[in-house]
Design an enzyme around this catalytic site. Structure first.
Site, PDB file in Angstrom:
ATOM      1  N   LYS A 188      33.113  73.143  -4.365  1.00 22.01           N
ATOM      2  CA  LYS A 188      32.870  73.692  -3.025  1.00 22.01           C
ATOM      3  C   LYS A 188      33.983  73.236  -2.085  1.00 22.01           C
ATOM      4  O   LYS A 188      34.041  72.058  -1.702  1.00 22.01           O
ATOM      5  CB  LYS A 188      31.530  73.216  -2.464  1.00 22.01           C
ATOM      6  CG  LYS A 188      31.210  73.909  -1.140  1.00 22.01           C
ATOM      7  CD  LYS A 188      30.480  73.035  -0.161  1.00 22.01           C
ATOM      8  CE  LYS A 188      31.260  72.570   1.006  1.00 22.01           C
ATOM      9  NZ  LYS A 188      31.956  73.535   1.848  1.00 22.01           N
ATOM     10  N   GLY A 246      29.948  61.419   4.320  1.00 22.97           N
ATOM     11  CA  GLY A 246      29.874  60.621   3.096  1.00 22.97           C
ATOM     12  C   GLY A 246      28.612  59.771   3.042  1.00 22.97           C
ATOM     13  O   GLY A 246      27.963  59.658   2.006  1.00 22.97           O
ATOM     14  N   GLU A 263      35.984  59.403  -0.884  1.00 19.78           N
ATOM     15  CA  GLU A 263      37.202  59.046  -0.143  1.00 19.78           C
ATOM     16  C   GLU A 263      36.972  59.513   1.290  1.00 19.78           C
ATOM     17  O   GLU A 263      36.843  60.711   1.548  1.00 19.78           O
ATOM     18  CB  GLU A 263      38.425  59.753  -0.750  1.00 19.78           C
ATOM     19  CG  GLU A 263      38.716  59.339  -2.174  1.00 19.78           C
ATOM     20  CD  GLU A 263      39.007  57.862  -2.345  1.00 19.78           C
ATOM     21  OE1 GLU A 263      39.387  57.202  -1.360  1.00 19.78           O
ATOM     22  OE2 GLU A 263      38.832  57.361  -3.469  1.00 19.78           O
ATOM     23  N   CYS A 297      44.302  61.747   6.117  1.00 21.62           N
ATOM     24  CA  CYS A 297      43.445  60.552   6.047  1.00 21.62           C
ATOM     25  C   CYS A 297      44.296  59.301   6.184  1.00 21.62           C
ATOM     26  O   CYS A 297      43.824  58.271   6.655  1.00 21.62           O
ATOM     27  CB  CYS A 297      42.678  60.529   4.739  1.00 21.62           C
ATOM     28  SG  CYS A 297      43.742  60.761   3.328  1.00 21.62           S
ATOM     29  N   GLU A 397      38.194  57.329  14.370  1.00 20.77           N
ATOM     30  CA  GLU A 397      39.132  58.268  13.759  1.00 20.77           C
ATOM     31  C   GLU A 397      39.188  59.537  14.620  1.00 20.77           C
ATOM     32  O   GLU A 397      38.168  60.181  14.857  1.00 20.77           O
ATOM     33  CB  GLU A 397      38.685  58.637  12.336  1.00 20.77           C
ATOM     34  CG  GLU A 397      39.725  59.482  11.628  1.00 20.77           C
ATOM     35  CD  GLU A 397      39.304  59.935  10.234  1.00 20.77           C
ATOM     36  OE1 GLU A 397      38.168  60.420  10.082  1.00 20.77           O
ATOM     37  OE2 GLU A 397      40.129  59.826   9.302  1.00 20.77           O
TER      38      GLU A 397
END
Ligand code: NAP
Length: 509
Positions: A188, A246, A263, A297, A397
């Site tokens: 996906k 996550g 990750e 990232c 972030e």
């Protein structure tokens, strides 16, 4: 005549419609719904319509992967590797076409898109070789006339859920090790890059992966992602995305005792010490902070500057940042492309507002004035100075072209500031002192450390991933990637012809 993709239909008036890929066939969603993908450099450019997948589509894909898995796991690994090799060669052949499609769909400048495809090629070739390695251990047994060894075995069906910022590289980093080790996959992609995923899967089919080994289901995380994560027949999930997504996935997979590789986010820092080569440092900072418009990232979002070099560093960063040219990534004159979508820009704007209150704006902090850029999702590369290590700017972030500069006194303070974040992906130090460089390699709490280089640029044959809230201990790339997709099986062969009892005291009394 426009190129007709096997997966897409096109008339001259409407953008093409693309389909899922299930059991070797291009398939419509059971929902009948579709969604659009648009070019972030020009939002009027519709790339295509894609299937809005459902749990029923995922169930079909999982069944196909299950059926294909029986034969695929028994196919000799070197033969599986040959298909990966053929795929890598096809990717190389189509590199330019894919890179252009990537820039059009998610915005990064063409040279970086080429690099993204190249990472896919590199991991395909690396993992093709694993078909002939995939080493286990052969060890002496503690008993005579007995052999002991361990082999890797596939886990089953791998659920692959990926973000948009590396739309070819990241799916390849996951699917290549999954496939060479004998798993089948249900993939996906992000809803921001379904076209890249479709082009990738077309080439996988052409390379000779048997029907059902690779299945593509497009659609939202809530509909398709959750259905993959919750499916009891998908025992391993590999996810890259933000830390909050996550965390939710980790909770769901934990309930089912699934293997999960994650990750996640980063807040990567570059330390510049007083003895650094400042021009080299500025090159590395700009590339790391504003490459991919800050949407890597591993992007550098914090510069931790030793006070003696703070002023000259800021002066050079400001001058060079003001000279960066924004534009469509397909234009060779462009240095910085658009953000991926409007919510991403709104998030950047929110953080810049916070920065205006807490710190000192050095440059940027607004939408570009150029009229032609108004069609896309552009934002000026932005630098804040006077940021404290625990400020929101330095902690959250942002995933955009926003750089915070933190002043410190000497290495000790720099190392403390660098580690004062919940993330731990990539870090860097600029210094001419070898001893300090080694201290940094030891002290920096990140999965990747660079010396005299920016925070981006990982190579495929070493493990890739982070510590703390950047992941859950797994690694991609290198041979470490095999660990996510295999179980160890230990095998003992006794050829003594009699009962031998290991782990029992065999010595006569
Ligand atoms: P994201 O919003 O977490 O989405 C990642 C993927 O997860 C997408 O395919 C998304 O689908 C799907 N998803 C969303 N909700 C889900 C759910 N409830 N269940 C299952 N799947 C779900 O992340 P992103 O914005 O695409 O990517 C940016 C983030 O990725 C940043 O935080 C960045 O640091 C991180 N990243 C990390 C690495 C690394 O190696 N550490 C590499 C690249 C990126 P839809 O978006 O289609 O709904």
């Amino acid at each position: 005549m426009p190129r007709m993709a096997p997966s897409g239909e096109r008339t001259d008036a409407t953008p093409p419609t693309f389909r899922h890929f299930i059991a070797g066939e291009w398939a419509d969603s059971t929902s009948g719904g579709t969604f659009e993908s648009r070019n972030p450099a020009d939002l009027s450019d519709v790339i295509g319509r894609f299937q809005g997948g459902t749990a029923a589509d995922v169930a079909r894909a999982v069944r196909a992967a299950d059926v294909a898995g029986g034969l695929w796991r028994r196919t000799p690994a070197p033969k599986r590797g040959e298909i990966l090799y053929a795929f890598g060669a096809l990717l190389a052949q189509h590199k330019e076409r894919l890179a252009r499609a990537m820039t059009r769909e998610m915005g990064k400048v063409l040279a970086e898109s080429r690099g993204d495809v190249q990472e896919g090629i590199d991991i395909a070739f690396l993992m093709a070789g694993e078909g002939r390695r995939m080493f286990g251990d052969t060890t002496p047994s503690e008993l005579p006339d007995k052999w002991a060894m361990s082999v890797r075995v596939p886990i089953g069906i791998a659920g692959i859920v990926t973000p948009w910022n590396f739309p070819i590289a990241i799916p390849c980093w996951k699917m290549m090790p999954a496939l060479v080790t004998g798993n089948t996959v249900v993939f996906k992609p992000s809803s921001d890059t379904p076209h890249c995923a479709t082009l990738l899967v077309e080439l996988m089919a052409e390379a000779g992966f048997p029907p059902g080994t690779v299945n593509l289901v497009t659609g939202s995380g809530a509909d398709v992602g959750d259905a993959i994560v919750d499916n009891p027949d998908v025992p391993v999930v590999s996810f890259t995305g933000n830390t909050e997504t996550g965390r939710r996935i980790a909770e769901r997979t934990a309930r089912r005792l699934k293997r999960l590789s994650m990750e996640l986010g980063g807040k990567n820092g570059i330390v510049v010490l007083a003895d650094a080569d400042l021009d080299l440092a500025v090159d590395g900072i700009l590339w790391s902070a504003f490459g991919t418009t800050g949407q890597r990232c591993t992007a550098c979002s914090r510069v931790i500057a030793d006070r003696p070099v703070l002023e000259p560093l800021l002066e050079r960063l400001e001058r060079r940042t003001r000279a960066l040219r924004l534009g469509d990534g397909l234009d060779p004159a462009t240095d910085v492309g658009p953000l991926v979508n409007i919510p991403a820009r709104e998030k950047v704007e929110g953080h810049v507002e916070v920065g205006r209150r807490d710190a000192e704006l050095v440059t940027g902090g607004r939408l570009p004035a150029t009229a032609s850029l108004g069609r896309g999702v552009f934002y000026e590369p932005t630098i804040f100075a006077g940021v404290a290590p625990m400020d929101r700017l330095a902690q959250e972030e942002i995933f955009g072209p926003v750089l915070s500069v933190i002043a410190v006194d000497g290495y000790q303070e720099a190392a403390i500031a660098l580690n004062q974040t919940r993330y731990g992906l990539s870090s860097s130090i600029y210094t001419r002192d070898a001893n300090t460089a080694f201290r940094a390699m030891r002290d920096f709490e990140t999965g990747i450390v660079y010396v005299n280089a920016g925070t981006i640029g990982a190579e495929t044959h070493l493990p890739f991933g982070g510590v703390k809230a950047t992941g859950n201990g797994h690694r991609e790339a290198g041979h470490a990637a095999l660990d996510t997709f295999t179980e160890w099986k230990s095998i003992y062969v006794d050829f003594s012809g009699r009962l031998q009892r290991a782990q029992i005291d065999n010595q006569p009394a």
